[in-house]
Design a protein around this motif. Structure first.
Motif, short mmCIF file in Angstrom:
data_model
loop_
_atom_site.label_atom_id
_atom_site.label_comp_id
_atom_site.label_asym_id
_atom_site.label_seq_id
_atom_site.Cartn_x
_atom_site.Cartn_y
_atom_site.Cartn_z
N TRP A 31 0.83 -1.20 0.00
CA TRP A 31 0.00 0.00 0.00
C TRP A 31 0.86 1.24 0.00
O TRP A 31 2.04 1.20 0.33
CB TRP A 31 -0.98 0.02 1.17
N THR A 40 -5.47 5.49 1.12
CA THR A 40 -4.37 4.62 0.75
C THR A 40 -4.71 3.88 -0.53
O THR A 40 -5.82 3.38 -0.68
CB THR A 40 -4.10 3.59 1.87
N ARG A 41 -3.75 3.81 -1.44
CA ARG A 41 -3.88 2.95 -2.62
C ARG A 41 -3.34 1.59 -2.18
O ARG A 41 -2.25 1.49 -1.64
CB ARG A 41 -3.07 3.51 -3.78
N TRP A 43 -2.59 -2.40 -3.35
CA TRP A 43 -2.44 -3.38 -4.42
C TRP A 43 -2.82 -4.73 -3.86
O TRP A 43 -2.38 -5.12 -2.77
CB TRP A 43 -1.01 -3.39 -4.95
N SER A 53 -5.71 -2.93 -8.08
CA SER A 53 -5.56 -2.04 -6.93
C SER A 53 -6.89 -1.38 -6.63
O SER A 53 -7.77 -1.29 -7.50
CB SER A 53 -4.48 -0.99 -7.18
N VAL A 54 -7.02 -0.91 -5.40
CA VAL A 54 -8.20 -0.18 -4.94
C VAL A 54 -7.72 1.01 -4.13
O VAL A 54 -6.56 1.07 -3.72
CB VAL A 54 -9.14 -1.07 -4.09
N VAL A 55 -8.62 1.93 -3.88
CA VAL A 55 -8.34 3.05 -2.99
C VAL A 55 -9.20 2.85 -1.75
O VAL A 55 -10.40 2.58 -1.85
CB VAL A 55 -8.65 4.39 -3.67
N PRO A 93 -15.42 7.67 -8.80
CA PRO A 93 -15.03 6.26 -8.60
C PRO A 93 -16.21 5.45 -8.09
O PRO A 93 -17.05 5.94 -7.34
CB PRO A 93 -13.91 6.33 -7.55
N GLU A 108 -13.02 2.15 -6.42
CA GLU A 108 -12.33 1.90 -7.67
C GLU A 108 -11.10 2.81 -7.74
O GLU A 108 -11.17 3.98 -7.39
CB GLU A 108 -13.29 2.21 -8.81
N ASP A 109 -9.99 2.26 -8.17
CA ASP A 109 -8.76 3.04 -8.32
C ASP A 109 -8.73 3.62 -9.73
O ASP A 109 -8.68 2.88 -10.71
CB ASP A 109 -7.54 2.16 -8.08
N ALA A 111 -6.34 5.53 -10.89
CA ALA A 111 -4.95 5.84 -11.24
C ALA A 111 -4.55 5.09 -12.49
O ALA A 111 -5.19 4.12 -12.86
CB ALA A 111 -4.05 5.46 -10.09
#
Length: 163
Positions: A31, A40-41, A43, A53-55, A93, A108-109, A111
């Motif tokens: 993360w 935090t992102r 993985w 990955s998520v947020v 997101p 949902e990420d 990035a």
């Protein structure tokens, strides 16, 4: 793995929530905290049905000021669900999961992206006319889609509890 983010959400709660949701074991690979927020992102590792990955947004323990009050997370959850589920708008997101007891949202990420405000500060407005126009179109679409729909949002927010 990096050191645990300040005021960290419960990683075990995240893994259990996602394992139940995807009906498959989920592991946190790593993360990266998005300073200065409680964001935090993360993985993930697991089956191919998992997003890469998520947020995760959470409410830090012991903090109750306006920026981190638990009601803010419920308000954001209601707003994001209102946009995607009630209005079918893809301008924000998507909510993947929420755990009100552990006080976090899984989103949902979107990035890799650089925030428009950072680009403007770095390069000036003239360098990003196309992005500013896209932002204005998105704001207009959002305003048009939500006009007159406050009751739908307020009902959704009330279902998540007071405060």
């Amino acid at each position: 793995m990096a050191a645990a983010p300040r005021g960290i959400f419960r990683v075990d709660a995240l893994k259990h929530l996602l394992t139940d949701l995807f009906a498959s074991p989920v592991a946190v690979d790593r993360w990266e905290q998005v300073e200065p927020w409680a964001v935090t992102r993360v993985w993930l590792q697991g089956t191919s049905v998992l997003p890469r990955s998520v947020v995760v947004k959470w409410i830090p323990n012991g903090q109750r000021d306006a920026r981190t009050a638990p009601w803010r997370l419920r308000t954001e959850l209601a707003a994001l669900q209102f946009l995607s589920e009630d209005l079918g708008i893809g301008l924000a997101p998507r909510v993947i999961a929420a755990d009100s007891a552990a006080r976090f949202l899984v989103l949902e990420d979107l990035a890799p992206r650089v925030a428009l405000d950072q680009l403007l500060r770095r390069d000036g407005a003239a360098a990003h006319g196309d992005r500013l126009a896209a932002f204005a179109r998105a704001r207009g679409a959002l305003s048009a889609a939500t006009a007159g729909r406050a009751e739908t949002y307020c009902t959704r927010r009330a279902e998540l509890g007071a405060g």
